[in-house]
Design an enzyme around this catalytic site. Structure first.
Site, mmCIF file in Angstrom:
data_model
loop_
_atom_site.group_PDB
_atom_site.id
_atom_site.type_symbol
_atom_site.label_atom_id
_atom_site.label_comp_id
_atom_site.label_asym_id
_atom_site.label_seq_id
_atom_site.Cartn_x
_atom_site.Cartn_y
_atom_site.Cartn_z
ATOM 1 N N GLU A 196 -1.016 -8.240 8.918
ATOM 2 C CA GLU A 196 -1.256 -7.344 9.866
ATOM 3 C C GLU A 196 -2.234 -7.305 10.933
ATOM 4 O O GLU A 196 -1.909 -7.172 12.290
ATOM 5 C CB GLU A 196 -1.424 -5.694 9.066
ATOM 6 C CG GLU A 196 -1.583 -4.667 10.226
ATOM 7 C CD GLU A 196 -1.876 -2.923 9.052
ATOM 8 O OE1 GLU A 196 -2.501 -3.434 8.010
ATOM 9 O OE2 GLU A 196 -1.488 -2.018 9.525
ATOM 10 N N ARG A 244 0.874 -1.233 0.020
ATOM 11 C CA ARG A 244 -0.012 -0.173 0.094
ATOM 12 C C ARG A 244 0.797 1.172 -0.106
ATOM 13 O O ARG A 244 2.032 1.251 -0.042
ATOM 14 C CB ARG A 244 -0.838 0.039 1.222
ATOM 15 C CG ARG A 244 -0.226 0.319 2.572
ATOM 16 C CD ARG A 244 -1.567 0.254 3.680
ATOM 17 N NE ARG A 244 -0.835 0.344 4.923
ATOM 18 C CZ ARG A 244 -0.994 -0.555 6.080
ATOM 19 N NH1 ARG A 244 -2.192 -1.303 6.101
ATOM 20 N NH2 ARG A 244 -0.442 -0.229 7.292
ATOM 21 N N ASP A 245 0.152 2.378 0.173
ATOM 22 C CA ASP A 245 0.812 3.615 0.205
ATOM 23 C C ASP A 245 1.839 4.081 1.391
ATOM 24 O O ASP A 245 1.672 5.115 1.848
ATOM 25 C CB ASP A 245 0.010 4.782 -0.446
ATOM 26 C CG ASP A 245 -1.201 4.873 0.523
ATOM 27 O OD1 ASP A 245 -1.566 4.285 1.407
ATOM 28 O OD2 ASP A 245 -1.848 5.891 0.238
ATOM 29 N N GLU A 246 2.236 2.995 1.662
ATOM 30 C CA GLU A 246 3.262 3.296 3.082
ATOM 31 C C GLU A 246 4.613 2.824 2.620
ATOM 32 O O GLU A 246 5.556 3.526 2.076
ATOM 33 C CB GLU A 246 2.834 2.602 4.203
ATOM 34 C CG GLU A 246 1.422 2.843 4.754
ATOM 35 C CD GLU A 246 1.185 3.115 6.244
ATOM 36 O OE1 GLU A 246 2.147 3.178 7.014
ATOM 37 O OE2 GLU A 246 0.208 2.683 6.423
#
Ligand code: BGC
Length: 721
Positions: free
Chosen positions: A604, A342-344
Site C-alpha cells: 500500500e 485487515r478489517d476492510e
C-alpha cells in the site's frame, strides 16, 4: 430458474455463533439421467451429497449487492447420486452477516450482522424414463449445529472435529425475497494453487512461526496426529518486524484466527467458510512438534484465465511482475478488493479503476468485472452517486472523484481490452447517471468543485499528518469529470446513441478547466492535465513534468491518482528514459524498493517497511494492495510496446511502439488477446537492438521514427543502439 419455487429456510431458535448444517434425506428408485442442484444462501455455504463435496466453488455464492442480487450456483451432481441420499449444506456468516467494514459502527452494519442465515435450493432430477423429480428446500429439511463453531470474514474460523451433528431439529421457513436470485455471473472462486510451507522456526521472541515464502489469500491446510481434545490454533501475518518477531498489528480489528479442536488420530483440515491474507502463521497451540511438511497454504481467488506474462533481463523487475500478479490473485476474490488481510477487504472503487487495465492484461477479467459493474449499477444511489465501495457497505459515505469514476472507467476499459460491447450496453445508463450526478452537486458548473474527495490519496507530497497528496482536489475532481464525460461520449457513439449533450458538456469542462487551472502545481496535476487531454499544450506540460520529476530527485511524488499514468505521460512525450529511471529506482520511493525488502506482493505504501526496518504505521499498512501494480500496463504498452488504438477495441489491430532500455538487456511481453497471441521481445545485442513481434492481426510498427503496417505473423526488426 426452478429454485425460485423453493422456500427459504433457516434455523429454528437462536443459532448464535455456531454455523448450522441443513439436511434433507431422500430416496431415488429410478435410474437418473441427470441431477442438477441449484442452490444459494444468505451467508456462504458448502454442500455435500452423500458425504462428497458438491462442486469446487469456495465461499459460494460469492459477494454481490445482496439487497437486489444474489447469485445461484448450478452443479451437476449426477455422479454423486445413490438410492438412499443425504444432501447436507453448512452455512457460515460470510460477507452477508459479517460486520463489514471492521472500523466503523453504523446502524446499517448492525442491521446486516443481525440478518438471518438462510438457504434455498432445488435438486432437479431427470430420470431415464422421462419423468422428473424435484427436491426443494421446504419444511421436510432439518438442521443441526455443525462442527464449525464460528466463522466470519475478518475473525476467522473455529472448528471442533469431535462434533458429529446429531441433534436434528425442524427448520423454519424464512420470508425472504426470491426476486433477488440471479444466475451465477462472476467467475467461480476456486482453490488455484497449493504452496508448501518453506520452514517452521522460532522467532527471537519465542513464537513458533510457519513461513510460506509467498503472501497469498486463502487459508492454511494442516495435518496433525493428535489425541481427541488437543487443540491447534494459529493467527496470520504478512511480515515480521525488524527483529524478526511476530507482527500483525496492521490487521487492525481482524483477528484472523483459526481454532481447531482435534478428534483422535491423524487428521487434515482447513477452514472452509472464510479466508485470510498472509505469508506467515504463528502456532498458538499445536499437538507436539510442528514440521514444515504438515502445512500447506492454499490460494483462493476468482478463477480467471491467465492471459498475460512479462519477463525481462532484470531479476528484480521479474519479482515486481510476480508481485503484481500475486497482488491481483490475492485481491480478485469475487470482487476487486483493496487488501485481503485487515478489517476492510472491500470493493474500493478507486483501487479498482486504477488497476483494471493492468489486471486485464494478466487475466481475462471480462466476466469478473461485468458482474462487479452490475453490482455497481445496482448500488448506485438515487442521485447517481457511486459510493466508495461496491458492494456498498458504506451507504452513508459520500462518493469521491477518481473513486466513483469507476462507473465510467471500468466498463470502457473492459470494452477496450476485450472488445465486448455488452459491458457498455449494460453500464451506459449508470455511466450517464454518474456524470449527471457530478453536474448536480458541483458548486461551479462544468467543473467539479466542493464535495468530499480522497484527493491524490497517499500522494508523497502530502502535508505532514495527511493521507491526501498536495494536488488540488477541485483540479482532480474536474479532471475526472472531464474524463468520465468523455467516456460517456465515446460509449454512446459505440452504441449509436445521441451524445450531443455530453459532447457539449465535455467541451465546456475542458474549456472551463483551462481557465480555472492555468498552471499545475504538482506532478499529479501535470499528469492528469496531459493524460486526460486537458492541457492546452501537452508537450510543454509533459516537458515541465519531466523537469519537475528531475528537480524532485528523479522521484515520484504522486499518489493513487497520479501514479498509474505518470510513466505513460513521460514516455508518450519523449521522456521514456525518465520513465525507466523511475521504474528501475531501487531506493524509496519506487516500485523496486519493496522488492529489495523481500516483498512478494505490492504494498500500500512504498515504504510500508522503512530502510531501518520500522513500519510506516500500524493502522494503514497493507502489504497486499494492488493499486501501484497498475504500472504493469505501462510495461505492456510502452516498454514492450503492445497496444491498440481506441478504434480497435479488443486488439483487432495492433500498434507496436516499444521503448527499450539497455539497463534491462531484454524484455518480453505476451498477451493472449481474444484474437490470438500477441507477443513482443526486444533484446540488446552487441551492435544493435533486435525486436521480435508476433501478432494475430495487422500491426502498425513504429520504430526509429518510421511507421509501417505488417500483416499477421512473426516479424523481426533491427535497429542501431
Ligand atoms: C483503502 C484504500 C481506499 C481508501 C480510500 C483505504 O482504507 O485501503 O485502498 O481506496 O481507503 O481512500
Amino acid at each position: 430458474m426452478e429454485i425460485k419455487n423453493s422456500a427459504w429456510i433457516t434455523v429454528s431458535g437462536e443459532g448464535g455463533d455456531v454455523c448450522p448444517v441443513f439436511r434433507r434425506t431422500f430416496r431415488v428408485e429410478k435410474p437418473v439421467e441427470k441431477a442438477e442442484l441449484q442452490i444459494t444462501a444468505l451467508g456462504v455455504y458448502e454442500a455435500e451429497l452423500n458425504g462428497l463435496r458438491v462442486g469446487d466453488f469456495v465461499l459460494a455464492p460469492g459477494w454481490t449487492s445482496y439487497r437486489t442480487r444474489l447469485q445461484v450456483q448450478t452443479y451437476d451432481v449426477t455422479a454423486l447420486l445413490r438410492t438412499e441420499n443425504e444432501l447436507r449444506v453448512t452455512v457460515g456468516r460470510g460477507w452477508f452477516r459479517s460486520p463489514l467494514p471492521g472500523w466503523i459502527s453504523s446502524a446499517d452494519k448492525q442491521r446486516r450482522c443481525g440478518q438471518p442465515c438462510g438457504l434455498i435450493a432445488a435438486l432437479c432430477l431427470r430420470c431415464t424414463d422421462g419423468t422428473e423429480a424435484i427436491f426443494r428446500t421446504d419444511e421436510r429439511w432439518q438442521w443441526a449445529e455443525s462442527p464449525v463453531r464460528f466463522s466470519e470474514i475478518y475473525d476467522g474460523e473455529r472448528y471442533d472435529a469431535r462434533i458429529v451433528p446429531d441433534q436434528w431439529q425442524a427448520i423454519r421457513t424464512l420470508d425472504w425475497s426470491r426476486d433477488i436470485l440471479i444466475r451465477q455471473e462472476g467467475e467461480i472462486v476456486r482453490e488455484t494453487e497449493r504452496i508448501a510451507a518453506k520452514r517452521v522456526f522460532a522467532t527471537p521472541g519465542g513464537d513458533t512461526v510457519v513461513d510460506f515464502g509467498q503472501e497469498v489469500t486463502g487459508y492454511v491446510e494442516f495435518t496433525a496426529d493428535a489425541k481427541a481434545g488437543e487443540t491447534v490454533s494459529f493467527d496470520h501475518a504478512e511480515v515480521r518486524d525488524r527483529l524478526g518477531n511476530w507482527y500483525n498489528e496492521n490487521y487492525r480489528g481482524a483477528r484472523a484466527l483459526v481454532e481447531y479442536t482435534c478428534r483422535e488420530g491423524k487428521q487434515t483440515w482447513h477452514p472452509r467458510l472464510t479466508f485470510f491474507g498472509f505469508r506467515y502463521i504463528r502456532l498458538l497451540s499445536w499437538p507436539g512438534e510442528a514440521r514444515a511438511e504438515q502445512f500447506t497454504a492454499i490460494a483462493v481467488h476468482s478463477d480467471m484465465k491467465r492471459t498475460g506474462w512479462l519477463k525481462s533481463g532484470s531479476a528484480e523487475l521479474n519479482r515486481l511482475f510476480s508481485n503484481i500478479v500475486w497482488g491481483q490473485r490475492g485481491n480478485f476474490l469475487d470482487v476487486p478488493t483493496d487488501c485481503p488481510q485487515r478489517d476492510e477487504r472491500l470493493g474500493w472503487t478507486g483501487d479498482a479503476q486504477v488497476f483494471i487495465k493492468a489486471a486485464s492484461y494478466f487475466f481475462d477479467t471480462g466476466r469478473f468485472f461485468k458482474k462487479w459493474l452490475h453490482d455497481l449499477a445496482a448500488d448506485q444511489r438515487e442521485s447517481g452517486e457511486v459510493g466508495q465501495v461496491i458492494p456498498d457497505v458504506l451507504p452513508d459515505a459520500p462518493g469521491s472523484a477518481a473513486w466513483g469514476d469507476a462507473a465510467a472507467v471500468c466498463p470502457w476499459q473492459i470494452y477496450q481490452t476485450f472488445g465486448d460491447q455488452t459491458v457498455l450496453e449494460d453500464q451506459y445508463a449508470s455511466m450517464c447517471k454518474w456524470v449527471d450526478f457530478i453536474g448536480s452537486v458541483t458548486e461551479t458548473p462544468h467543473l467539479w468543485t466542493g464535495h468530499f474527495h480522497f484527493g491524490d490519496w497517499l500522494g508523497l507530497d502530502a502535508p505532514s499528518g495527511s493521507y491526501k497528496g498536495s494536488s488540488r482536489e477541485d483540479l482532480i475532481a474536474s479532471a475526472f469529470y472531464a474524463r468520465s464525460a468523455e467516456l460517456v461520449v465515446k460509449t454512446g457513439k459505440v452504441l449509436g446513441r445521441d451524445v450531443s449533450g455530453y459532447e457539449e458538456l465535455h467541451r465546456q469542462i475542458v474549456s472551463d478547466f483551462r481557465k480555472a487551472f492555468p498552471e499545475y502545481r504538482t506532478q499529479t496535476e501535470q499528469v492528469l492535465a496531459v493524460h486526460f487531454g486537458l492541457a492546452e499544450d501537452p508537450q510543454r506540460t509533459a516537458d515541465a513534468l519531466a523537469e519537475r520529476v528531475r528537480m524532485d530527485g528523479t522521484q515520484l511524488r504522486t499518489g493513487f491518482v497520479g501514479t498509474p499514468y505518470i510513466l505513460h505521460v513521460l514516455s508518450e512525450y519523449g521522456h521514456a528514459f525518465l520513465s525507466w529511471d523511475l521504474l528501475l529506482r531501487r531506493a524509496y520511493p519506487g516500485w523496486l524498493y519493496p522488492v529489495t525488502r523481500g516483498a512478494t506482493t505490492i504494498w500500500e505504501h512504498w515504504d510500508g517497511i522503512r530502510e531501518d526496518g520500522s513500519f510506516w504505521s500500524k493502522d494503514m499498512n497493507s502489504f497486499n494492495h494492488y493499486a501501484y501494480g497498475a504500472v504493469a500496463d505501462w510495461v505492456f504498452e510502452q516498454a514492450a510496446g503492445l497496444r491498440h488504438d481506441e478504434a480497435h477495441a479488443g486488439f483487432t489491430k495492433v500498434v507496436y511502439a516499444p521503448h527499450p532500455d539497455e539497463r534491462l538487456g531484454w524484455l518480453q511481453a505476451r498477451f493472449d488477446t481474444r484474437q490470438g497471441t500477441l507477443s513482443a521481445l526486444w533484446t540488446y545485442e552487441e551492435d544493435g537492438i533486435r525486436y521480435e513481434l508476433e501478432t494475430p492481426v495487422p500491426a502498425l510498427v513504429c520504430l526509429q521514427g518510421r511507421e509501417r503496417w505488417v500483416g499477421p505473423g512473426r516479424h523481426l526488426f533491427w535497429s542501431g543502439k
